[in-house]
Design a protein around this motif. Sequence first.
Motif, PDB file in Angstrom:
ATOM      1  N   LEU A  67       0.830  -1.213   0.000  1.00  0.00           N
ATOM      2  CA  LEU A  67       0.000   0.000   0.000  1.00  0.00           C
ATOM      3  C   LEU A  67       0.863   1.262   0.000  1.00  0.00           C
ATOM      4  O   LEU A  67       0.537   2.248  -0.659  1.00  0.00           O
ATOM      5  N   ALA A  68       1.982   1.228   0.693  1.00  0.00           N
ATOM      6  CA  ALA A  68       2.865   2.395   0.776  1.00  0.00           C
ATOM      7  C   ALA A  68       3.486   2.735  -0.573  1.00  0.00           C
ATOM      8  O   ALA A  68       3.874   3.877  -0.812  1.00  0.00           O
ATOM      9  N   TRP A  69       3.564   1.762  -1.463  1.00  0.00           N
ATOM     10  CA  TRP A  69       4.161   2.005  -2.777  1.00  0.00           C
ATOM     11  C   TRP A  69       3.278   2.907  -3.641  1.00  0.00           C
ATOM     12  O   TRP A  69       3.732   3.430  -4.657  1.00  0.00           O
TER      13      TRP A  69
ATOM     14  N   LEU B 101       3.647   6.736   7.349  1.00  0.00           N
ATOM     15  CA  LEU B 101       2.315   6.837   7.964  1.00  0.00           C
ATOM     16  C   LEU B 101       1.421   5.680   7.529  1.00  0.00           C
ATOM     17  O   LEU B 101       0.698   5.096   8.341  1.00  0.00           O
ATOM     18  N   LEU B 102       1.459   5.347   6.250  1.00  0.00           N
ATOM     19  CA  LEU B 102       0.667   4.221   5.753  1.00  0.00           C
ATOM     20  C   LEU B 102       1.132   2.903   6.356  1.00  0.00           C
ATOM     21  O   LEU B 102       0.310   2.027   6.659  1.00  0.00           O
ATOM     22  N   THR B 103       2.429   2.764   6.562  1.00  0.00           N
ATOM     23  CA  THR B 103       2.970   1.552   7.184  1.00  0.00           C
ATOM     24  C   THR B 103       2.478   1.432   8.616  1.00  0.00           C
ATOM     25  O   THR B 103       2.072   0.355   9.056  1.00  0.00           O
ATOM     26  N   ARG B 104       2.484   2.532   9.332  1.00  0.00           N
ATOM     27  CA  ARG B 104       1.975   2.520  10.717  1.00  0.00           C
ATOM     28  C   ARG B 104       0.505   2.154  10.749  1.00  0.00           C
ATOM     29  O   ARG B 104       0.076   1.355  11.575  1.00  0.00           O
TER      30      ARG B 104
ATOM     31  N   THR C 100      -1.315   0.459   8.484  1.00  0.00           N
ATOM     32  CA  THR C 100      -1.561  -0.941   8.121  1.00  0.00           C
ATOM     33  C   THR C 100      -1.059  -1.881   9.205  1.00  0.00           C
ATOM     34  O   THR C 100      -1.640  -2.938   9.415  1.00  0.00           O
ATOM     35  N   SER C 101      -0.015  -1.477   9.922  1.00  0.00           N
ATOM     36  CA  SER C 101       0.486  -2.290  11.029  1.00  0.00           C
ATOM     37  C   SER C 101      -0.546  -2.361  12.149  1.00  0.00           C
ATOM     38  O   SER C 101      -0.792  -3.425  12.715  1.00  0.00           O
ATOM     39  N   ARG C 102      -1.169  -1.234  12.457  1.00  0.00           N
ATOM     40  CA  ARG C 102      -2.215  -1.214  13.496  1.00  0.00           C
ATOM     41  C   ARG C 102      -3.412  -2.060  13.091  1.00  0.00           C
ATOM     42  O   ARG C 102      -3.984  -2.763  13.896  1.00  0.00           O
ATOM     43  N   GLN C 103      -3.794  -1.963  11.810  1.00  0.00           N
ATOM     44  CA  GLN C 103      -4.936  -2.748  11.330  1.00  0.00           C
ATOM     45  C   GLN C 103      -4.645  -4.239  11.408  1.00  0.00           C
ATOM     46  O   GLN C 103      -5.501  -5.021  11.803  1.00  0.00           O
TER      47      GLN C 103
END
Length: 178
Positions: A115-117, A160-163, A165-168
């Motif tokens: 997603l971050a890409w 931010l997107l990595t954080r 998706t990590s929480r999800q």
Amino acid sequence: MPLDSSETQPFAEPTRALPLRWGGYRWRLIVGGCAIVVGVASVLFTSTYSLPFLAVGSLLQAAGWIVLPARGWRRLLALGPCLFVSWLMLAGADFAVFSTVFLAGWLLVRQRPPLAWLTLALPIGVGAACSVGFASYEQNWAVFTISGAAVLAGAWLARLLTRATSRQRTARSASLEG
């Protein structure tokens, strides 16, 4: 109301868990990132009157990618294309869209999720706009500054997107366990 496990577990960078053979994680991340930025800037501001900047910038970039805390193959895979693109961008604003390669290298080395890409769209769009809006060699400093800011913004947004998706993922796994 009790906190779920996703709120109690802090975000951890994917590369933080890697065993490092030398140096500390934070030190290597800061020094590597700074060396890459200064190296790219040195290459991009090279002219026929300042050719030593090309050599120094190339060496700084290589050192920066090598120092970053990541798996060796990821660092080497990012190094070659990023070094080549920094030389290519000396040709001017028409090549600003290639600044996307720097962000792609960063995303690869930092192990960002798919997603971050999507953040690669930012330097692509900015680079395309720069190639249309800037035409003369004297304006290259503005092109490099704007496209560099787009790369940095993309890296920040990818984090931010990595954080998120990590929480999800953590919340999903906690709900499956509970």
